[in-house]
Design a protein around this motif. Sequence first.
Motif, mmCIF file in Angstrom:
data_model
loop_
_atom_site.group_PDB
_atom_site.id
_atom_site.type_symbol
_atom_site.label_atom_id
_atom_site.label_comp_id
_atom_site.label_asym_id
_atom_site.label_seq_id
_atom_site.Cartn_x
_atom_site.Cartn_y
_atom_site.Cartn_z
ATOM 1 N N PRO A 186 -12.611 -0.095 6.552
ATOM 2 C CA PRO A 186 -11.231 -0.540 6.800
ATOM 3 C C PRO A 186 -10.199 0.397 6.177
ATOM 4 C CG PRO A 186 -12.268 -1.919 5.134
ATOM 5 C CD PRO A 186 -13.327 -0.997 5.632
ATOM 6 N N VAL A 187 -9.130 0.641 6.924
ATOM 7 C CA VAL A 187 -7.993 1.416 6.428
ATOM 8 C C VAL A 187 -6.819 0.450 6.302
ATOM 9 C CG1 VAL A 187 -6.427 3.340 6.871
ATOM 10 C CG2 VAL A 187 -8.836 3.498 7.562
ATOM 11 N N ILE A 188 -6.459 0.132 5.090
ATOM 12 C CA ILE A 188 -5.464 -0.905 4.825
ATOM 13 C C ILE A 188 -4.077 -0.268 4.809
ATOM 14 C CG2 ILE A 188 -4.696 -2.628 3.141
ATOM 15 C CD1 ILE A 188 -7.863 -2.423 2.306
ATOM 16 N N ILE A 189 -3.230 -0.717 5.730
ATOM 17 C CA ILE A 189 -1.873 -0.191 5.826
ATOM 18 C C ILE A 189 -0.922 -1.349 5.566
ATOM 19 C CG2 ILE A 189 -0.254 1.127 7.242
ATOM 20 C CD1 ILE A 189 -2.627 2.017 8.944
ATOM 21 N N SER A 190 -0.646 -1.586 4.315
ATOM 22 C CA SER A 190 0.204 -2.700 3.883
ATOM 23 C C SER A 190 0.564 -2.471 2.425
ATOM 24 C CB SER A 190 -0.526 -4.034 4.042
ATOM 25 O OG SER A 190 0.269 -5.103 3.575
ATOM 26 N N ASP A 191 1.842 -2.517 2.120
ATOM 27 C CA ASP A 191 2.278 -2.188 0.759
ATOM 28 C C ASP A 191 2.208 -3.355 -0.218
ATOM 29 O OD1 ASP A 191 2.783 0.399 1.510
ATOM 30 O OD2 ASP A 191 4.940 0.117 1.807
ATOM 31 N N HIS A 192 2.104 -4.574 0.281
ATOM 32 C CA HIS A 192 2.209 -5.726 -0.613
ATOM 33 C C HIS A 192 1.087 -6.746 -0.421
ATOM 34 C CE1 HIS A 192 6.147 -4.227 -1.725
ATOM 35 N NE2 HIS A 192 6.492 -4.191 -0.445
ATOM 36 N N TYR A 193 -0.002 -6.330 0.188
ATOM 37 C CA TYR A 193 -1.104 -7.248 0.463
ATOM 38 C C TYR A 193 -2.048 -7.313 -0.734
ATOM 39 C CZ TYR A 193 -5.026 -9.347 3.110
ATOM 40 O OH TYR A 193 -6.028 -10.160 3.558
ATOM 41 N N GLU A 194 -2.174 -8.497 -1.319
ATOM 42 C CA GLU A 194 -3.143 -8.715 -2.393
ATOM 43 C C GLU A 194 -4.489 -9.032 -1.737
ATOM 44 O OE1 GLU A 194 -2.684 -8.148 -5.465
ATOM 45 O OE2 GLU A 194 -0.495 -7.940 -5.503
ATOM 46 N N LEU A 195 -5.402 -8.113 -1.825
ATOM 47 C CA LEU A 195 -6.643 -8.195 -1.059
ATOM 48 C C LEU A 195 -7.564 -9.304 -1.561
ATOM 49 C CD1 LEU A 195 -7.212 -4.367 -0.857
ATOM 50 C CD2 LEU A 195 -6.700 -5.872 1.065
ATOM 51 N N PRO A 196 -8.314 -9.925 -0.644
ATOM 52 C CA PRO A 196 -9.215 -11.016 -1.049
ATOM 53 C C PRO A 196 -10.274 -10.548 -2.042
ATOM 54 C CG PRO A 196 -8.937 -10.955 1.347
ATOM 55 C CD PRO A 196 -8.325 -9.704 0.810
ATOM 56 N N VAL B 180 -10.074 2.397 2.559
ATOM 57 C CA VAL B 180 -9.056 3.424 2.354
ATOM 58 C C VAL B 180 -7.699 2.751 2.377
ATOM 59 C CG1 VAL B 180 -8.008 5.543 3.259
ATOM 60 C CG2 VAL B 180 -10.485 5.186 3.461
ATOM 61 N N TYR B 181 -6.849 3.114 1.441
ATOM 62 C CA TYR B 181 -5.484 2.573 1.435
ATOM 63 C C TYR B 181 -4.505 3.673 1.833
ATOM 64 C CZ TYR B 181 -0.915 1.189 -0.271
ATOM 65 O OH TYR B 181 0.429 0.924 -0.356
ATOM 66 N N ILE B 182 -3.654 3.393 2.800
ATOM 67 C CA ILE B 182 -2.604 4.323 3.211
ATOM 68 C C ILE B 182 -1.261 3.601 3.130
ATOM 69 C CG2 ILE B 182 -1.661 5.699 5.110
ATOM 70 C CD1 ILE B 182 -4.466 6.225 6.073
ATOM 71 N N PRO B 183 -0.355 4.063 2.296
ATOM 72 C CA PRO B 183 0.968 3.434 2.218
ATOM 73 C C PRO B 183 1.687 3.498 3.559
ATOM 74 C CG PRO B 183 0.633 5.006 0.420
ATOM 75 C CD PRO B 183 -0.478 5.220 1.390
ATOM 76 N N VAL B 184 2.531 2.531 3.816
ATOM 77 C CA VAL B 184 3.290 2.501 5.068
ATOM 78 C C VAL B 184 4.094 3.784 5.247
ATOM 79 C CG1 VAL B 184 5.124 1.294 6.318
ATOM 80 C CG2 VAL B 184 3.382 -0.021 5.091
ATOM 81 N N ALA B 185 4.599 4.315 4.162
ATOM 82 C CA ALA B 185 5.417 5.532 4.240
ATOM 83 C C ALA B 185 4.617 6.747 4.710
ATOM 84 C CB ALA B 185 6.040 5.825 2.881
#
Length: 465
Positions: free
Chosen positions: A376-386, A398-403
């Motif tokens: 998963p590639v998480i594109i969300s700046d404020h999501y508190e992951l489960p 992978v985390y990608i900032p919205v910017a």
Amino acid sequence: MADFSCTTSFLIYPSIFFILFFSTINHHYHFNPFSYDISNQTKNSREDYSVLLNSPTSSPALGFHNGSFVSSGEQKKSQIEILEEGLARARAAIRSASRFRRSTSNRTESYVPRGSVYRNPYAFHQSHIEMQKRFRVWPYREGDPPLFHKGPLNSIYAIEGQFIDEFESVISPFLARHPDEALAFFLPVSVVNIIEYVYKPYIDYSRKRLQNIVKDYIDLVSTRYPYWNRSNGADHFLISCHDWAPDVSAADPKLFKHFIRVLCNANSSEGFHPARDVSLPEMFLHIGVLGQPQQGQPPNKRSILAFFSGGEHGDVRKLLFKYWKQKDNDILVYQYLPKTLNYAKLIGQSKFCLCPSGYEVASPRLVESILTGCVPVIISDHYELPFSDVLNWSKFSVYIPVAKISEIKTILQEISDEEYLRKQRRVLQVQRHFVLNRPATPYDIMHMVMHSVWLRRLNPRLSLD
């Protein structure tokens, strides 16, 4: 490469699990696990970490007889005292497992957590053992369907109804025989059904009717029973996947100050408190089908770099479509998937699955990607992951900032084949935690959600007076 320091969900998440077992905490949050202000009916439980972990670890043999707990010496103790002694023993056992890297159980364990996907596998394993042994929940019986005791079992809000239905069954391992035995209390309110039956036809989008129904229910059970007032709601919880669910507490913040909200919409910028609230994975369930791992392609046959298909819901997806909608042969992004293409097949052929926020931060694509073996590639700046109390998401996602949406291809191409294979193997490892079973089984999604609630009940101690 993606910079994981950009997201609180990965590295500075205020993990209750860490706080229980380590003497240092992240001072960026100034988080005190004993910050519950339990007013005049219970003691203020601001206690030092060392006091918690050095709580009494033994007590006489206990039994439940005629509505009262009785020791082997026939000396009655209050129910709260017995429950808190059990929690003290659980805390001590978890601390010991973390310290000596060894768990203890009186039965054969079906699964033993190990590896870097867990923040502390020994503490997690022992905590799960203690939860199965001690954690019992009392679902209140007041109220009538469909607003209470019944929720959707299919479609995008299915996880809400599945939990309600599990608690309504007589075979859930978490059910208490009597409310005096319970460590937590469940409000069987379906926010989805309130919206469905109370708000249609839609006249306005005011949350007032929803808030009044939930508040009236709390007023009823707090008047009829002592449990809410005993803790000011700190051992009570509600489960909902509807976008409006966080607003339930907005009308009366004081009433809900300690209440545990188990929410799909776990947005830290909109009042979600990870030290108290629980992030609930969102699942899309088709009729008659539970969420189970799907047969995707092996890594060497996943020819698509990244894939997404979904509606233009919210600003994050609008930005995603602006840069990538049907513009690249490696980053496949569709708003409407052509009829000649198969959604499940495309996920199974993709190395990475894009999981952007929709109207709200959560999306069923996170669980879909994991169950299909897609990183998963998480594109969300404020999501508190489960399950961030126990899972180290940076190891299998992978985390990608919205910017940085415009840089998706560059970021993913910079991930080496070796790193991708490691992440993909770890995705397969954590699949068991996102599988829905009925009845629930150890370490599946229901057990993991309940473990998150268990951790939040494990921290505050109620009065023994």
